[in-house]
Design a protein around this motif. Structure first.
Motif, mmCIF file in Angstrom:
data_model
loop_
_atom_site.group_PDB
_atom_site.id
_atom_site.type_symbol
_atom_site.label_atom_id
_atom_site.label_comp_id
_atom_site.label_asym_id
_atom_site.label_seq_id
_atom_site.Cartn_x
_atom_site.Cartn_y
_atom_site.Cartn_z
ATOM 1 N N MET A 64 37.317 38.428 30.328
ATOM 2 C CA MET A 64 35.683 39.536 31.390
ATOM 3 C C MET A 64 36.074 40.550 31.180
ATOM 4 S SD MET A 64 36.625 36.636 34.743
ATOM 5 C CE MET A 64 35.730 37.875 35.288
ATOM 6 N N LYS A 65 37.686 41.402 30.658
ATOM 7 C CA LYS A 65 37.783 42.700 30.398
ATOM 8 C C LYS A 65 37.124 42.713 29.117
ATOM 9 C CE LYS A 65 41.039 42.316 33.708
ATOM 10 N NZ LYS A 65 41.991 41.057 33.382
ATOM 11 N N ILE A 66 37.451 41.675 28.055
ATOM 12 C CA ILE A 66 37.098 42.513 26.914
ATOM 13 C C ILE A 66 35.237 42.972 26.358
ATOM 14 C CG2 ILE A 66 38.909 42.073 25.610
ATOM 15 C CD1 ILE A 66 37.564 39.171 24.358
ATOM 16 N N ASP A 67 34.227 43.057 25.034
ATOM 17 C CA ASP A 67 34.028 43.144 25.298
ATOM 18 C C ASP A 67 33.155 42.640 24.075
ATOM 19 O OD1 ASP A 67 31.763 45.244 27.330
ATOM 20 O OD2 ASP A 67 33.239 46.088 26.017
ATOM 21 N N LYS A 102 40.695 33.135 30.317
ATOM 22 C CA LYS A 102 39.846 33.965 30.506
ATOM 23 C C LYS A 102 39.210 35.138 31.490
ATOM 24 C CE LYS A 102 37.373 29.026 31.338
ATOM 25 N NZ LYS A 102 37.247 28.156 32.317
ATOM 26 N N SER A 103 40.577 35.178 32.353
ATOM 27 C CA SER A 103 40.573 36.780 32.983
ATOM 28 C C SER A 103 40.800 37.593 31.733
ATOM 29 C CB SER A 103 41.584 36.817 33.528
ATOM 30 O OG SER A 103 43.534 35.952 33.217
ATOM 31 N N LEU A 104 41.429 37.498 31.038
ATOM 32 C CA LEU A 104 41.478 38.802 29.945
ATOM 33 C C LEU A 104 40.208 38.815 28.865
ATOM 34 C CD1 LEU A 104 45.198 37.849 27.700
ATOM 35 C CD2 LEU A 104 44.549 39.303 29.741
ATOM 36 N N LYS A 143 34.984 37.881 21.712
ATOM 37 C CA LYS A 143 33.833 37.145 22.422
ATOM 38 C C LYS A 143 33.146 37.719 21.199
ATOM 39 C CE LYS A 143 33.510 38.245 26.951
ATOM 40 N NZ LYS A 143 33.235 38.953 27.753
#
Length: 97
Positions: free
Chosen positions: A15-18, A11-13, A47
């Protein structure tokens, strides 16, 4: 099956991807399923954005996609779906805690 700690890490990773795919009114086509499957093989973590004109429930859509691509649902928030599939290439692999 992934652990709570692994899910939190993914989930933390995520957050940084589109989002790299959008599901619209034509919902899940075989072509889109194939493209998502290939992206999962290449990236492991992706995502997907569910557009307003898609009549499907994002949670149900996530279940369908995950089943068809043999991936795991990391999370579904609103109209965003995050999927993970363990890769075969050790060099590019996401190392889970």
């Amino acid at each position: 099956m992934m652990t709570t700690k692994q899910r939190a890490y993914l989930k933390s990773l995520a957050m940084k991807i589109d989002p790299i795919f959008q599901v619209g009114k034509s919902s899940m086509t075989p072509g889109l399923t194939q493209a998502i499957s290939e992206a999962l093989d290449a990236r492991e973590l992706i995502k997907i954005s569910v557009l307003q004109n898609c009549g499907d429930n994002p949670r149900e859509l996530a279940e369908i996609i995950s089943e068809r691509t043999r991936s795991q649902i990391v999370q579904v928030i609103g109209k965003k779906i995050v999927l993970y599939k363990e890769g075969k290439d050790d060099k590019k692999k996401i190392v889970l805690p």
